[in-house]
Design a protein around this motif. Structure first.
Motif, PDB file in Angstrom:
ATOM      1  N   GLU A 181       0.826  -1.202   0.000  1.00 14.06           N
ATOM      2  CA  GLU A 181       0.000   0.000   0.000  1.00 14.06           C
ATOM      3  C   GLU A 181       0.867   1.261   0.000  1.00 14.06           C
ATOM      4  OE1 GLU A 181      -3.116  -0.137  -0.369  1.00 14.06           O
ATOM      5  OE2 GLU A 181      -3.697  -2.179   0.231  1.00 14.06           O
ATOM      6  N   ALA A 182       0.255   2.392  -0.374  1.00 15.84           N
ATOM      7  CA  ALA A 182       0.950   3.674  -0.318  1.00 15.84           C
ATOM      8  C   ALA A 182       1.487   3.913   1.093  1.00 15.84           C
ATOM      9  CB  ALA A 182       0.003   4.799  -0.717  1.00 15.84           C
ATOM     10  N   GLY A 183       2.751   4.295   1.194  1.00 16.91           N
ATOM     11  CA  GLY A 183       3.378   4.554   2.484  1.00 16.91           C
ATOM     12  C   GLY A 183       4.006   3.337   3.125  1.00 16.91           C
ATOM     13  N   LYS A 184       3.809   2.142   2.554  1.00 16.48           N
ATOM     14  CA  LYS A 184       4.360   0.908   3.126  1.00 16.48           C
ATOM     15  C   LYS A 184       5.664   0.527   2.417  1.00 16.48           C
ATOM     16  CE  LYS A 184       0.980   0.473   6.006  1.00 16.48           C
ATOM     17  NZ  LYS A 184       1.198   0.681   7.456  1.00 16.48           N
ATOM     18  N   THR A 185       6.387  -0.443   3.027  1.00 16.59           N
ATOM     19  CA  THR A 185       7.702  -0.847   2.531  1.00 16.59           C
ATOM     20  C   THR A 185       7.754  -2.346   2.315  1.00 16.59           C
ATOM     21  OG1 THR A 185       8.730   0.984   3.759  1.00 16.59           O
ATOM     22  CG2 THR A 185      10.182  -0.778   3.035  1.00 16.59           C
ATOM     23  N   CYS A 186       8.407  -2.761   1.227  1.00 19.29           N
ATOM     24  CA  CYS A 186       8.607  -4.194   0.990  1.00 19.29           C
ATOM     25  C   CYS A 186      10.084  -4.541   1.130  1.00 19.29           C
ATOM     26  CB  CYS A 186       8.099  -4.595  -0.392  1.00 19.29           C
ATOM     27  SG  CYS A 186       8.920  -3.794  -1.769  1.00 19.29           S
ATOM     28  N   ASN A 187      10.358  -5.740   1.635  1.00 19.69           N
ATOM     29  CA  ASN A 187      11.724  -6.216   1.831  1.00 19.69           C
ATOM     30  C   ASN A 187      12.324  -6.561   0.473  1.00 19.69           C
ATOM     31  OD1 ASN A 187      14.103  -7.536   2.434  1.00 19.69           O
ATOM     32  ND2 ASN A 187      13.246  -8.705   4.140  1.00 19.69           N
ATOM     33  N   LEU A 188      13.410  -5.883   0.084  1.00 20.02           N
ATOM     34  CA  LEU A 188      13.990  -6.097  -1.235  1.00 20.02           C
ATOM     35  C   LEU A 188      14.659  -7.459  -1.364  1.00 20.02           C
ATOM     36  CD1 LEU A 188      15.353  -2.526  -1.946  1.00 20.02           C
ATOM     37  CD2 LEU A 188      13.698  -3.766  -3.328  1.00 20.02           C
ATOM     38  N   ALA A 189      15.128  -8.035  -0.251  1.00 20.61           N
ATOM     39  CA  ALA A 189      15.780  -9.348  -0.311  1.00 20.61           C
ATOM     40  C   ALA A 189      14.796 -10.439  -0.697  1.00 20.61           C
ATOM     41  CB  ALA A 189      16.431  -9.666   1.031  1.00 20.61           C
ATOM     42  N   ALA A 190      13.514 -10.222  -0.404  1.00 19.32           N
ATOM     43  CA  ALA A 190      12.493 -11.242  -0.685  1.00 19.32           C
ATOM     44  C   ALA A 190      11.716 -10.954  -1.964  1.00 19.32           C
ATOM     45  CB  ALA A 190      11.528 -11.324   0.488  1.00 19.32           C
ATOM     46  N   LEU A 191      12.159  -9.949  -2.734  1.00 15.59           N
ATOM     47  CA  LEU A 191      11.378  -9.497  -3.887  1.00 15.59           C
ATOM     48  C   LEU A 191      11.886 -10.118  -5.187  1.00 15.59           C
ATOM     49  CD1 LEU A 191       9.119  -7.481  -4.770  1.00 15.59           C
ATOM     50  CD2 LEU A 191      10.962  -5.815  -5.165  1.00 15.59           C
ATOM     51  N   ILE A 192      10.973 -10.681  -5.978  1.00 16.88           N
ATOM     52  CA  ILE A 192      11.296 -11.173  -7.316  1.00 16.88           C
ATOM     53  C   ILE A 192      10.906 -10.143  -8.370  1.00 16.88           C
ATOM     54  CG2 ILE A 192      10.705 -12.879  -9.081  1.00 16.88           C
ATOM     55  CD1 ILE A 192      10.546 -14.965  -6.961  1.00 16.88           C
ATOM     56  N   GLN A 193       9.716  -9.563  -8.240  1.00 17.19           N
ATOM     57  CA  GLN A 193       9.258  -8.560  -9.182  1.00 17.19           C
ATOM     58  C   GLN A 193       8.197  -7.688  -8.522  1.00 17.19           C
ATOM     59  OE1 GLN A 193       8.661 -10.048 -13.082  1.00 17.19           O
ATOM     60  NE2 GLN A 193       8.150  -8.061 -13.981  1.00 17.19           N
ATOM     61  N   LEU A 194       8.169  -6.435  -8.980  1.00 22.53           N
ATOM     62  CA  LEU A 194       7.228  -5.470  -8.424  1.00 22.53           C
ATOM     63  C   LEU A 194       6.431  -4.868  -9.573  1.00 22.53           C
ATOM     64  CD1 LEU A 194       6.512  -4.128  -5.661  1.00 22.53           C
ATOM     65  CD2 LEU A 194       8.151  -2.326  -6.242  1.00 22.53           C
ATOM     66  N   TYR A 195       5.115  -4.905  -9.459  1.00 17.47           N
ATOM     67  CA  TYR A 195       4.235  -4.328 -10.465  1.00 17.47           C
ATOM     68  C   TYR A 195       3.629  -3.045  -9.901  1.00 17.47           C
ATOM     69  CZ  TYR A 195       4.588  -9.024 -12.449  1.00 17.47           C
ATOM     70  OH  TYR A 195       5.067 -10.201 -12.957  1.00 17.47           O
ATOM     71  N   THR A 196       3.801  -1.934 -10.627  1.00 22.27           N
ATOM     72  CA  THR A 196       3.225  -0.661 -10.215  1.00 22.27           C
ATOM     73  C   THR A 196       2.428  -0.100 -11.393  1.00 22.27           C
ATOM     74  OG1 THR A 196       4.850   0.976 -10.997  1.00 22.27           O
ATOM     75  CG2 THR A 196       5.432  -0.296  -9.016  1.00 22.27           C
ATOM     76  N   PRO A 197       1.502   0.817 -11.145  1.00 25.11           N
ATOM     77  CA  PRO A 197       0.768   1.440 -12.251  1.00 25.11           C
ATOM     78  C   PRO A 197       1.669   2.175 -13.236  1.00 25.11           C
ATOM     79  CG  PRO A 197      -0.362   1.833 -10.169  1.00 25.11           C
ATOM     80  CD  PRO A 197       0.955   1.224  -9.828  1.00 25.11           C
ATOM     81  N   MET A 198       2.879   2.554 -12.781  1.00 23.50           N
ATOM     82  CA  MET A 198       3.811   3.262 -13.669  1.00 23.50           C
ATOM     83  C   MET A 198       4.604   2.299 -14.542  1.00 23.50           C
ATOM     84  SD  MET A 198       5.246   5.991 -10.869  1.00 23.50           S
ATOM     85  CE  MET A 198       5.540   4.642  -9.713  1.00 23.50           C
TER      86      MET A 198
END
Length: 444
Positions: A420-437
């Protein structure tokens, strides 16, 4: 200091419906003095000219009126708001020998310090903030030139910066003129004047602005003059003929690869020798372009848009050394290299791949709209995401959503989660991120 205008008094000026109160003097220079004033409850700055300044430059009031009508290129300019002339009663009351004139402009916030303070080593500022300041300067003069205007006197003395953010304010905009006008007597500040202007072969304009901008950027990034090396040390007295020779007749960039006559001396020019290797080759190349071929051929100088693009990419490469904490800017973040400060190998960083470039995963690095769209020009004022350290474990890095929209993250365990807006995701656990941009793909 003997102030032209009396502190604490309320004075009448033509064009103002209410008296102006002079709060205090702020400082002075060769043209005049600057005061903090109150105009109908609003705090502003007033620059008041010495009579001899107006005698040397009789077209100055006309240029000011043209600038006021044209409005500021953007909010970084402390632009003239109104031209002021004293009423006859005011001139008589404060014993002005000449009625004179001045102009109102915005008041500089206290967190903005003179760029000369950084050049002299008197403030603490990160390399990221210095590079951001360079980007904002290129952006500001790009906007100015796009309006058909030129500044004519770009120098350290006319620039203020916020050490925390690299934000810029540009003062003394009474120098600004329409490019091609030859009415002004302003030639520039020694050390920043282009060779063709110094030698009387051209008048100041956008081409000379590009030279002065490059000098300003070099001084901000290295805290050294680009033309002061061995040739200056060989001069017994740096008088006007010697300055003319060094900066106009035979200028040589201290890092010119084809002419080594003016190399820096380790004992006297240590700052230049230490800082030059910090910056990536494509940034160095813009200085070489301007201070080699561009010294005698103004059309070959780096353009404001080139500076913006390369400075933005340099900031994207920013990587903190895990041993000493210093900021590094490798040519290729994925290629093993050593920290410029401690000499220890830099860890191979995680990289965020985007539609328009790549950003190194390092604390306080940012993502901007232009990273997702190659049609958007670079801008560094409104990030949509920022890399943050975990509050209790600095080795854990996350990407904070600074946009107003939700993102979808695919994690290493195969699950899908919403950021959500204002929240943070752990980059070590991230494979891909989908954003409206657009998508963000982390890679090592």
């Amino acid at each position: 200091m003997n102030w032209i205008l009396p502190e604490g008094q309320s004075l009448d000026f033509e064009g103002l419906s209410t008296p102006l109160t002079v709060i205090r003097g702020l400082g002075g220079g060769g043209q005049g003095q600057v005061f903090e004033v109150d105009v109908a409850g609003e705090r502003l700055a007033l620059k008041w000219y010495f009579p001899n300044c107006l005698m040397r430059d009789p077209y100055l009031p006309k240029r000011l009126q043209e600038s006021i009508r044209a409005t500021a290129p953007n909010s970084d300019f402390l632009w003239p708001i109104a031209l002021l002339r004293p009423t006859a009663a005011t001139a008589a009351a404060i014993n002005l020998s000449e009625p004179g004139c001045g102009y109102l402009m915005g008041l500089r916030p206290i967190n903005f310090l003179g760029a000369i303070e950084h050049y002299s080593g008197r403030i603490e500022i990160s390399l990221k903030s210095v590079l951001r300041a360079g980007f904002f300067l290129a952006d500001d003069f790009h906007d100015l030139h796009s309006k058909g205007l030129c500044y004519k006197d770009i120098s350290l003395g006319n620039i203020f910066l916020d050490p925390a953010t690299g934000s810029i304010l540009i003062c003394d905009n009474d120098n600004v003129d329409i490019d091609g006008h030859e009415l002004s007597s302003v030639l520039g500040t020694p050390g920043f004047i282009s060779p063709e202007v110094l030698m009387g072969q051209a008048r100041p304009g956008t081409n000379s602005d590009l030279y002065s901008l490059a000098v300003l950027l070099f001084r901000l990034l290295t805290r050294h003059d680009p033309l002061k090396g061995q040739m200056e040390l060989a001069i017994d007295c740096l008088d006007e003929p010697a300055r003319r020779r060094l900066y106009g007749e035979d200028p040589v960039f201290i890092f010119d690869p084809a002419d080594q006559r003016n190399r820096p001396n380790l004992q006297y020019h240590g700052a230049a020798l230490m800082t030059w290797p910090i910056y990536p080759l494509d940034l160095q190349q813009l200085f070489l372009q301007t201070f080699c071929a561009g010294l005698k051929s103004p059309a070959k100088r780096a353009l404001t848009g080139q500076w913006k693009e390369v400075l933005a990419k340099t900031i994207d490469r920013r990587q903190l050394c895990l041993q000493c904490g210093q900021e590094n800017f490798p040519n290729e973040p994925a290629t093993p290299t050593e920290c410029w400060h401690c000499g220890k190998p830099l860890n191979k960083p995680q990289i965020l791949r985007l539609a328009n470039g790549a950003v190194t995963v390092s604390a306080d690095n940012d993502l901007f709209p232009h990273h997702f769209d190659n049609l958007k020009p670079p801008q560094l004022k409104e990030p949509v995401a920022q890399v943050l350290q975990h509050p209790t474990d600095p080795s854990i890095l996350g990407l904070k959503n600074l946009s107003n929209e939700s993102w979808t993250a695919i994690l290493t365990n195969g699950t899908k989660t919403t950021i959500e807006a204002g929240k943070t995701c752990n980059l070590a656990a991230l494979i891909q991120l989908y954003t409206p941009m657009g998508d963000v793909i982390p890679t090592i």
